[in-house]
Design a protein around this motif. Structure first.
Motif, PDB file in Angstrom:
ATOM      1  N   GLY A  94       8.993  43.107  -3.742  1.00 23.32           N
ATOM      2  CA  GLY A  94       8.544  44.053  -2.719  1.00 23.32           C
ATOM      3  C   GLY A  94       7.021  44.012  -2.659  1.00 23.32           C
ATOM      4  O   GLY A  94       6.344  44.743  -3.368  1.00 23.32           O
ATOM      5  N   ARG A 140      17.759  31.245   3.759  1.00 20.98           N
ATOM      6  CA  ARG A 140      18.532  30.719   2.626  1.00 20.98           C
ATOM      7  C   ARG A 140      19.654  29.799   3.083  1.00 20.98           C
ATOM      8  O   ARG A 140      19.942  28.805   2.425  1.00 20.98           O
ATOM      9  N   TYR A 200      13.036  46.880   5.601  1.00 21.26           N
ATOM     10  CA  TYR A 200      13.690  46.150   4.509  1.00 21.26           C
ATOM     11  C   TYR A 200      14.864  45.341   5.075  1.00 21.26           C
ATOM     12  O   TYR A 200      15.084  44.190   4.728  1.00 21.26           O
ATOM     13  N   HIS A 224      12.747  38.192  -4.770  1.00 22.31           N
ATOM     14  CA  HIS A 224      12.459  38.863  -3.491  1.00 22.31           C
ATOM     15  C   HIS A 224      11.589  40.101  -3.765  1.00 22.31           C
ATOM     16  O   HIS A 224      12.003  41.242  -3.574  1.00 22.31           O
ATOM     17  N   HIS A 247      14.573  47.818 -13.218  1.00 27.62           N
ATOM     18  CA  HIS A 247      14.506  46.389 -12.921  1.00 27.62           C
ATOM     19  C   HIS A 247      14.981  45.537 -14.084  1.00 27.62           C
ATOM     20  O   HIS A 247      15.189  44.336 -13.933  1.00 27.62           O
ATOM     21  N   ASP A 292      15.720  41.241   5.109  1.00 28.36           N
ATOM     22  CA  ASP A 292      16.924  40.672   4.499  1.00 28.36           C
ATOM     23  C   ASP A 292      17.710  39.814   5.490  1.00 28.36           C
ATOM     24  O   ASP A 292      18.345  38.835   5.092  1.00 28.36           O
ATOM     25  N   GLN A 343      22.303  50.183  -3.348  1.00 28.68           N
ATOM     26  CA  GLN A 343      22.010  49.352  -2.181  1.00 28.68           C
ATOM     27  C   GLN A 343      23.252  48.677  -1.605  1.00 28.68           C
ATOM     28  O   GLN A 343      23.146  47.812  -0.724  1.00 28.68           O
ATOM     29  N   ALA A 400      13.156  41.031  -8.572  1.00 28.19           N
ATOM     30  CA  ALA A 400      12.598  41.628  -7.361  1.00 28.19           C
ATOM     31  C   ALA A 400      11.940  42.996  -7.539  1.00 28.19           C
ATOM     32  O   ALA A 400      12.316  43.962  -6.871  1.00 28.19           O
ATOM     33  N   PRO A 401      10.970  43.081  -8.436  1.00 26.55           N
ATOM     34  CA  PRO A 401      10.294  44.373  -8.580  1.00 26.55           C
ATOM     35  C   PRO A 401       9.431  44.680  -7.350  1.00 26.55           C
ATOM     36  O   PRO A 401       9.145  43.786  -6.557  1.00 26.55           O
ATOM     37  N   ASN A 402       9.056  45.941  -7.218  1.00 24.71           N
ATOM     38  CA  ASN A 402       8.143  46.316  -6.144  1.00 24.71           C
ATOM     39  C   ASN A 402       6.733  46.273  -6.707  1.00 24.71           C
ATOM     40  O   ASN A 402       6.428  46.962  -7.675  1.00 24.71           O
ATOM     41  N   PHE A 457      23.566  46.014   1.818  1.00 23.34           N
ATOM     42  CA  PHE A 457      23.936  44.597   1.824  1.00 23.34           C
ATOM     43  C   PHE A 457      25.223  44.329   2.603  1.00 23.34           C
ATOM     44  O   PHE A 457      25.403  43.258   3.159  1.00 23.34           O
ATOM     45  N   ASP A 497      19.190  35.836  -6.156  1.00 23.13           N
ATOM     46  CA  ASP A 497      18.119  36.779  -5.819  1.00 23.13           C
ATOM     47  C   ASP A 497      18.157  37.864  -6.892  1.00 23.13           C
ATOM     48  O   ASP A 497      19.117  38.635  -6.958  1.00 23.13           O
ATOM     49  N   ILE A 503      23.084  38.336  -4.997  1.00 25.75           N
ATOM     50  CA  ILE A 503      21.965  39.270  -5.061  1.00 25.75           C
ATOM     51  C   ILE A 503      22.280  40.377  -6.071  1.00 25.75           C
ATOM     52  O   ILE A 503      23.358  40.976  -6.016  1.00 25.75           O
ATOM     53  N   THR A 558      21.208  43.964  -7.354  1.00 25.96           N
ATOM     54  CA  THR A 558      20.425  45.213  -7.290  1.00 25.96           C
ATOM     55  C   THR A 558      21.335  46.345  -7.751  1.00 25.96           C
ATOM     56  O   THR A 558      22.540  46.153  -7.898  1.00 25.96           O
TER      57      THR A 558
HETATM   58  N1  ARG Z   1      12.673  45.173  -4.313  1.00 23.25           N
HETATM   59  C1  ARG Z   1      13.990  45.726  -4.237  1.00 23.25           C
HETATM   60  C2  ARG Z   1      14.091  46.927  -5.180  1.00 23.25           C
HETATM   61  O1  ARG Z   1      13.314  47.063  -6.107  1.00 23.25           O
HETATM   62  C3  ARG Z   1      15.081  44.740  -4.591  1.00 23.25           C
HETATM   63  C4  ARG Z   1      15.196  43.532  -3.684  1.00 23.25           C
HETATM   64  C5  ARG Z   1      16.529  42.882  -3.773  1.00 23.25           C
HETATM   65  N2  ARG Z   1      16.707  41.752  -2.903  1.00 23.25           N
HETATM   66  C6  ARG Z   1      16.828  41.787  -1.587  1.00 23.25           C
HETATM   67  N3  ARG Z   1      17.029  40.656  -0.954  1.00 23.25           N
HETATM   68  N4  ARG Z   1      16.767  42.895  -0.899  1.00 23.25           N
HETATM   69  O2  ARG Z   1      14.984  47.719  -5.000  1.00 23.25           O
END
Ligand code: ARG
Length: 578
Positions: free
Chosen positions: A161, A326, A315, A159, A133, A319, A343, A122-124, A347, A119, A337, A339
């Motif tokens: 956003g 998964r 969020y 993943h 990112h 997850d 975070q 994963a941009p928003n 997790f 994973d 994952i 990030t």
């Molecule tokens: N979109 C999130 C961010 O920009 C990261 C996602 C990471 N993956 C996940 N499974 N939460 O911070």
């Protein structure tokens, strides 16, 4: 090809023959000084301590049982009970000859490939991808490529956003633009700007804010027109990310996207499940999991909200659903994952709750790999001069134009096309290598000068080493078709052989610890050894015997392939000349 494993097996047999238990650990490691041999077995000391016996005597017994004939030219007892192993140059040469034509460079393919879910990126989508990112994208992609090179089965999961209340204001703003006959692509050409405009309206126009909230409700209830607008927004936003992936030479494709929205339908079931198992409880209207395993020092449990009091999901809920998907649908053996470090708590909470709820069976590994931040020269988070976040696209453009200026200065004779091509590879390579070569978990300072330098651990240095070897091949008229066998005579050749045969170990460390910086170090050391070899062991000089020349060319061939393959795992291109 894993010298470590070969030696471990042999030494272990000798240890068992000397009376040690079956689970004994030979503790093989590379020696850090040449007079201690090439490898050391340090396991006897630990074993002797357990048995309360004299380590040196025990080591002597093990040595008497140790059979490394054909592999080592000398094995000796040292210090309190170390066994120093000096490998035989003929054996090393034979291993090199073996891998010279292997497309995996001697790296064994996984016999039982694992399903590894990675994973990353994963941009928003409501915003443009920014430098934060970058790290997730390129570290994740390097680990993915290393896993695949080893023969593991990887499933990429982007993943993204692509859901949340902020889409209400974005869609309301977009619908106004479309009503004013603007084309969606144009309206969304600059996502940052678009987001800012929508936010200003949301904060200042009451009627707009009301409509934005209506859009959220409509979107969540599956209103067709709203869904269409959302899809339009998402598609354009994704194409912005794709431009960056192409530029960055990252392997993520559209099919790898499994955004937050993909889990929407499952979220109520996640909550039902957690409630039915009494894992989540109702608390002030919200649904909450109190995690005792993560209690603070006063014994108060960590609070993990899985559904807001108004019924909204978070969020965290997504997850949890992703964990279940998964492991059950994708049959994950391991989930990784990437990030930023902020975070980490999230997790940890997800994993504990998902394990309890059975969403994540015990045999499935769950690894959140945090990374530090990219800092400006002032040691503060990387920002534009006016304090805004730096867009990734702009940063990459700057890298390419800086590289272009540098190369044009060094080699003024290149055509514009050649120059642009080289600039792209050097510029992007430099940014990636600078990032990938840092210890993942620490913050690092972004510096144009050092990353674009042709000296030190940089992409240009490695790309240059590769192109120098290619120019030797051209001068020597070398072709792989008539490649001769390698023999090792000089210490520089032996050092290179040892390094080249460590590739599998390095790849394994990268895969296990998710640390591409180990591969960066390795490639830098390899290129440096090559440079010393090149100084000490002439290849093109007239007085070199044809056998020696051919052997050195064949050695160069493996070095070049290893540099190329290694850089490819990092997603960095090489070029024949630069
Ligand atoms: N979109 C999130 C961010 O920009 C990261 C996602 C990471 N993956 C996940 N499974 N939460 O911070």
């Amino acid at each position: 090809m894993n010298i470590n494993n070969i030696l471990s097996e042999k030494v272990k047999l000798a240890m068992i023959a000397a009376g040690l238990p079956e689970d004994t650990n030979p503790a093989i490691s590379l020696s850090n000084r040449a007079n201690f041999g090439d490898y050391q077995a340090n396991g006897v000391m630990g074993a002797a301590k357990k048995l309360k016996t004299n380590p040196r005597e025990l080591a002597a017994k093990v040595l008497a049982e140790l059979n490394l004939s054909g592999i080592a030219e000398k094995v000796e007892l040292a210090g309190p009970g170390f066994i120093n192993i000096h490998l035989d140059s003929n054996w090393l040469a034979a291993q090199l000859n073996h891998i010279a034509s292997d497309k995996h460079l001697g790296v064994n393919q996984a016999t039982k490939p694992q399903n590894v879910i990675v994973d990353y990126s994963a941009p928003n989508l409501a915003k443009e991808m920014h430098v934060g990112h970058l790290r997730s994208t390129i570290i994740g992609d390097a680990v993915v490529r290393a896993l695949e090179f080893r023969g593991e089965h990887v499933i990429r999961q982007n993943h993204m956003g692509d859901w949340g209340t902020q889409f209400g204001m974005l869609l309301a703003h977009l619908s106004d633009k479309l009503a004013a006959n603007e084309v969606a692509e144009t309206a969304l050409a600059d996502l940052e700007n678009f987001y800012r405009e929508a936010k200003v309206r949301f904060d200042n126009e009451d009627s707009f804010a009301d409509r934005a909230r209506e859009y959220v409700v409509k979107l969540q209830s599956g209103d067709a027109q709203c869904a269409k607008l959302w899809q339009q927004f998402i598609d354009i936003s994704i194409s912005h990310s794709e431009d960056i992936y192409n530029k960055l030479n990252v392997t993520l494709k559209r099919d790898d996207i499994m955004g937050e929205s993909a889990y929407n339908d499952d979220l109520p079931h996640v909550i039902d499940d957690l409630m039915a198992q009494n894992i989540a409880v109702e608390d002030q209207g919200a649904k909450v999991v109190f995690i005792n395993e993560m209690a603070n020092k006063d014994g108060e449990p960590s609070v993990f909200i899985v559904q807001k009091s108004g019924g909204g999901y978070l969020y965290a809920t997504t997850d949890l659903s992703a964990c279940r998907y998964r492991s059950k649908e994708l049959n994950a053996d391991r989930i990784i994952i990437f990030t930023d470090a902020r975070q980490a708590l999230h997790f940890k909470q997800v994993e504990i709750v998902a394990r309890k709820a059975g969403f994540l069976p015990a045999h499935v590994g769950y690894h959140h790999c945090p990374f530090g931040m990219m800092m400006g020269e002032d040691g503060k988070p990387f920002k534009t001069r006016s304090g805004g976040t730096i867009k990734l696209a702009e940063l990459l453009d700057e890298a390419v134009s800086r590289a272009k200026a540098l190369i044009a200065e060094k080699s003024p004779h290149y055509s514009d096309d050649t120059l642009n091509d080289l600039a792209e590879k050097v510029g992007i390579g430099a940014v990636k290598f600078a990032d990938l070569s840092k210890n993942r978990t620490s913050d690092y300072i972004f510096n144009w000068q050092t990353m674009l330098s042709f000296e030190g651990a940089t992409a240009p240095y490695l790309q240059y080493a590769y192109s120098r070897i290619q120019s030797i091949f051209t001068k020597a008229n070398f072709s792989t078709a008539d490649m001769q066998s390698i023999s090792i005579a000089e210490p520089q050749e032996k050092a290179l052989a040892l390094k080249l045969l460590q590739l599998e170990n390095v790849i394994d460390a990268v895969i296990n610890e998710c640390t591409p910086n180990l591969l960066c170090n390795y490639l830098y050391e390899l290129a440096s050894l090559y440079m010393s070899f090149y100084e000490a062991c002439p290849i093109l000089k007239a007085d070199i015997s044809p056998e020696v020349k051919q052997s050195r060319l064949a050695l160069c061939h493996i070095i070049a392939n290893t540099l190329k393959q290694g850089l490819d795992i990092l997603g960095i291109d090489v070029m024949e000349r630069m």
